[in-house]
Design a protein around this motif. Sequence first.
Motif, PDB file in Angstrom:
ATOM      1  N   GLY A   1       0.820  -1.202   0.000  1.00  0.00           N
ATOM      2  CA  GLY A   1       0.000   0.000   0.000  1.00  0.00           C
ATOM      3  C   GLY A   1       0.855   1.252   0.000  1.00  0.00           C
ATOM      4  O   GLY A   1       2.079   1.204   0.096  1.00  0.00           O
ATOM      5  N   ASP A   2       0.192   2.387  -0.137  1.00  0.00           N
ATOM      6  CA  ASP A   2       0.899   3.667  -0.203  1.00  0.00           C
ATOM      7  C   ASP A   2       1.717   3.902   1.048  1.00  0.00           C
ATOM      8  O   ASP A   2       1.280   3.606   2.157  1.00  0.00           O
ATOM      9  CB  ASP A   2      -0.100   4.820  -0.346  1.00  0.00           C
ATOM     10  CG  ASP A   2      -0.803   4.823  -1.681  1.00  0.00           C
ATOM     11  OD1 ASP A   2      -0.404   4.048  -2.570  1.00  0.00           O
ATOM     12  OD2 ASP A   2      -1.756   5.596  -1.835  1.00  0.00           O
ATOM     13  N   ASN A   3       2.908   4.429   0.853  1.00  0.00           N
ATOM     14  CA  ASN A   3       3.696   4.912   1.979  1.00  0.00           C
ATOM     15  C   ASN A   3       4.523   6.092   1.519  1.00  0.00           C
ATOM     16  O   ASN A   3       4.890   6.196   0.350  1.00  0.00           O
ATOM     17  CB  ASN A   3       4.538   3.795   2.617  1.00  0.00           C
ATOM     18  CG  ASN A   3       5.707   3.366   1.775  1.00  0.00           C
ATOM     19  OD1 ASN A   3       6.579   4.174   1.468  1.00  0.00           O
ATOM     20  ND2 ASN A   3       5.742   2.103   1.390  1.00  0.00           N
ATOM     21  N   ALA A   4       4.781   7.005   2.413  1.00  0.00           N
ATOM     22  CA  ALA A   4       5.435   8.267   2.072  1.00  0.00           C
ATOM     23  C   ALA A   4       6.820   8.061   1.475  1.00  0.00           C
ATOM     24  O   ALA A   4       7.193   8.754   0.531  1.00  0.00           O
ATOM     25  CB  ALA A   4       5.506   9.162   3.309  1.00  0.00           C
ATOM     26  N   ALA A   5       7.587   7.116   2.006  1.00  0.00           N
ATOM     27  CA  ALA A   5       8.948   6.912   1.496  1.00  0.00           C
ATOM     28  C   ALA A   5       8.931   6.443   0.044  1.00  0.00           C
ATOM     29  O   ALA A   5       9.675   6.954  -0.802  1.00  0.00           O
ATOM     30  CB  ALA A   5       9.695   5.909   2.366  1.00  0.00           C
ATOM     31  N   ALA A   6       8.087   5.485  -0.267  1.00  0.00           N
ATOM     32  CA  ALA A   6       8.010   4.979  -1.644  1.00  0.00           C
ATOM     33  C   ALA A   6       7.479   6.057  -2.589  1.00  0.00           C
ATOM     34  O   ALA A   6       7.994   6.226  -3.701  1.00  0.00           O
ATOM     35  CB  ALA A   6       7.138   3.732  -1.703  1.00  0.00           C
ATOM     36  N   LEU A   7       6.462   6.796  -2.168  1.00  0.00           N
ATOM     37  CA  LEU A   7       5.925   7.862  -3.009  1.00  0.00           C
ATOM     38  C   LEU A   7       6.957   8.970  -3.216  1.00  0.00           C
ATOM     39  O   LEU A   7       7.066   9.529  -4.317  1.00  0.00           O
ATOM     40  CB  LEU A   7       4.642   8.424  -2.409  1.00  0.00           C
ATOM     41  CG  LEU A   7       3.432   7.487  -2.492  1.00  0.00           C
ATOM     42  CD1 LEU A   7       2.275   8.025  -1.664  1.00  0.00           C
ATOM     43  CD2 LEU A   7       3.005   7.270  -3.940  1.00  0.00           C
ATOM     44  N   SER A   8       7.743   9.274  -2.197  1.00  0.00           N
ATOM     45  CA  SER A   8       8.804  10.276  -2.328  1.00  0.00           C
ATOM     46  C   SER A   8       9.869   9.815  -3.311  1.00  0.00           C
ATOM     47  O   SER A   8      10.385  10.608  -4.104  1.00  0.00           O
ATOM     48  CB  SER A   8       9.441  10.578  -0.972  1.00  0.00           C
ATOM     49  OG  SER A   8       8.509  11.217  -0.137  1.00  0.00           O
ATOM     50  N   THR A   9      10.204   8.526  -3.270  1.00  0.00           N
ATOM     51  CA  THR A   9      11.165   7.977  -4.224  1.00  0.00           C
ATOM     52  C   THR A   9      10.645   8.138  -5.644  1.00  0.00           C
ATOM     53  O   THR A   9      11.379   8.552  -6.544  1.00  0.00           O
ATOM     54  CB  THR A   9      11.454   6.491  -3.924  1.00  0.00           C
ATOM     55  OG1 THR A   9      12.047   6.399  -2.623  1.00  0.00           O
ATOM     56  CG2 THR A   9      12.378   5.871  -4.959  1.00  0.00           C
ATOM     57  N   LEU A  10       9.371   7.822  -5.852  1.00  0.00           N
ATOM     58  CA  LEU A  10       8.781   8.006  -7.181  1.00  0.00           C
ATOM     59  C   LEU A  10       8.816   9.471  -7.593  1.00  0.00           C
ATOM     60  O   LEU A  10       9.131   9.794  -8.738  1.00  0.00           O
ATOM     61  CB  LEU A  10       7.337   7.516  -7.200  1.00  0.00           C
ATOM     62  CG  LEU A  10       7.120   6.025  -7.240  1.00  0.00           C
ATOM     63  CD1 LEU A  10       5.640   5.710  -7.158  1.00  0.00           C
ATOM     64  CD2 LEU A  10       7.718   5.427  -8.502  1.00  0.00           C
ATOM     65  N   ALA A  11       8.484  10.350  -6.677  1.00  0.00           N
ATOM     66  CA  ALA A  11       8.389  11.773  -6.995  1.00  0.00           C
ATOM     67  C   ALA A  11       9.703  12.345  -7.501  1.00  0.00           C
ATOM     68  O   ALA A  11       9.701  13.250  -8.337  1.00  0.00           O
ATOM     69  CB  ALA A  11       7.911  12.547  -5.767  1.00  0.00           C
TER      70      ALA A  11
ATOM     71  N   ASN B   1       2.217  -3.727 -16.083  1.00  0.00           N
ATOM     72  CA  ASN B   1       3.112  -4.445 -15.182  1.00  0.00           C
ATOM     73  C   ASN B   1       2.360  -4.783 -13.901  1.00  0.00           C
ATOM     74  O   ASN B   1       1.474  -4.030 -13.495  1.00  0.00           O
ATOM     75  CB  ASN B   1       4.328  -3.559 -14.873  1.00  0.00           C
ATOM     76  CG  ASN B   1       5.383  -4.255 -14.066  1.00  0.00           C
ATOM     77  OD1 ASN B   1       5.270  -4.341 -12.851  1.00  0.00           O
ATOM     78  ND2 ASN B   1       6.394  -4.761 -14.736  1.00  0.00           N
ATOM     79  N   PRO B   2       2.681  -5.889 -13.232  1.00  0.00           N
ATOM     80  CA  PRO B   2       1.992  -6.208 -11.967  1.00  0.00           C
ATOM     81  C   PRO B   2       2.105  -5.105 -10.909  1.00  0.00           C
ATOM     82  O   PRO B   2       1.253  -4.996 -10.042  1.00  0.00           O
ATOM     83  CB  PRO B   2       2.669  -7.485 -11.487  1.00  0.00           C
ATOM     84  CG  PRO B   2       3.248  -8.097 -12.720  1.00  0.00           C
ATOM     85  CD  PRO B   2       3.602  -6.953 -13.630  1.00  0.00           C
ATOM     86  N   ASP B   3       3.142  -4.272 -11.005  1.00  0.00           N
ATOM     87  CA  ASP B   3       3.336  -3.202 -10.030  1.00  0.00           C
ATOM     88  C   ASP B   3       2.790  -1.850 -10.496  1.00  0.00           C
ATOM     89  O   ASP B   3       3.135  -0.819  -9.941  1.00  0.00           O
ATOM     90  CB  ASP B   3       4.826  -3.055  -9.698  1.00  0.00           C
ATOM     91  CG  ASP B   3       5.384  -4.257  -8.969  1.00  0.00           C
ATOM     92  OD1 ASP B   3       4.605  -4.986  -8.325  1.00  0.00           O
ATOM     93  OD2 ASP B   3       6.607  -4.482  -9.053  1.00  0.00           O
ATOM     94  N   THR B   4       1.926  -1.853 -11.495  1.00  0.00           N
ATOM     95  CA  THR B   4       1.353  -0.607 -12.022  1.00  0.00           C
ATOM     96  C   THR B   4       0.758   0.228 -10.890  1.00  0.00           C
ATOM     97  O   THR B   4       0.081  -0.289 -10.014  1.00  0.00           O
ATOM     98  CB  THR B   4       0.239  -0.913 -13.046  1.00  0.00           C
ATOM     99  OG1 THR B   4       0.800  -1.624 -14.144  1.00  0.00           O
ATOM    100  CG2 THR B   4      -0.420   0.353 -13.546  1.00  0.00           C
TER     101      THR B   4
END
Length: 139
Positions: free
Chosen positions: A28-38, A119-122
């Motif tokens: 699920g969403d988490n700030a660290a992963a979303l920040s990495t994407l950003a 992709n499965p991780d879309t």
Amino acid sequence: MTDANPNANPNGSLQPAQAALHDIAEHGDNAAALSTLAVSEVLLPVPGGPEEEAEPEAQALQLPVYEQEDGTRLVPVFTSEVRLVEALPDARSYRVVPLAVLSSSWPSDDLTLSIDAGNPDTLTIGGPGVRALAGLSGA
């Protein structure tokens, strides 16, 4: 198209953006992963191919918009050339764009961003969420 560094780093691990997508898909969403994407760069397919992209620096960024059967309008971006070609085998060219730049100038709440479609991780993000990514990058 060539891809000097497809899905994995030389040590075999996923690139940071792909690892972040996988983490979001799994947990699920988490700030660290979303920040990495950003702060990641993504590949944005160029609508119409390279012959229509005479002077890329002089042109405004043109988004490739695909309409889904349910009426959803989405813009696909990809974390690697491999993933782009898997989803859009007829794509002839792309631009490398910082996701923060794309998100800070997102044109409409009616457009949805799809990262690594097929992709499965879309990860699919609605307009307001796309704009929020810019804030996570410090842009």
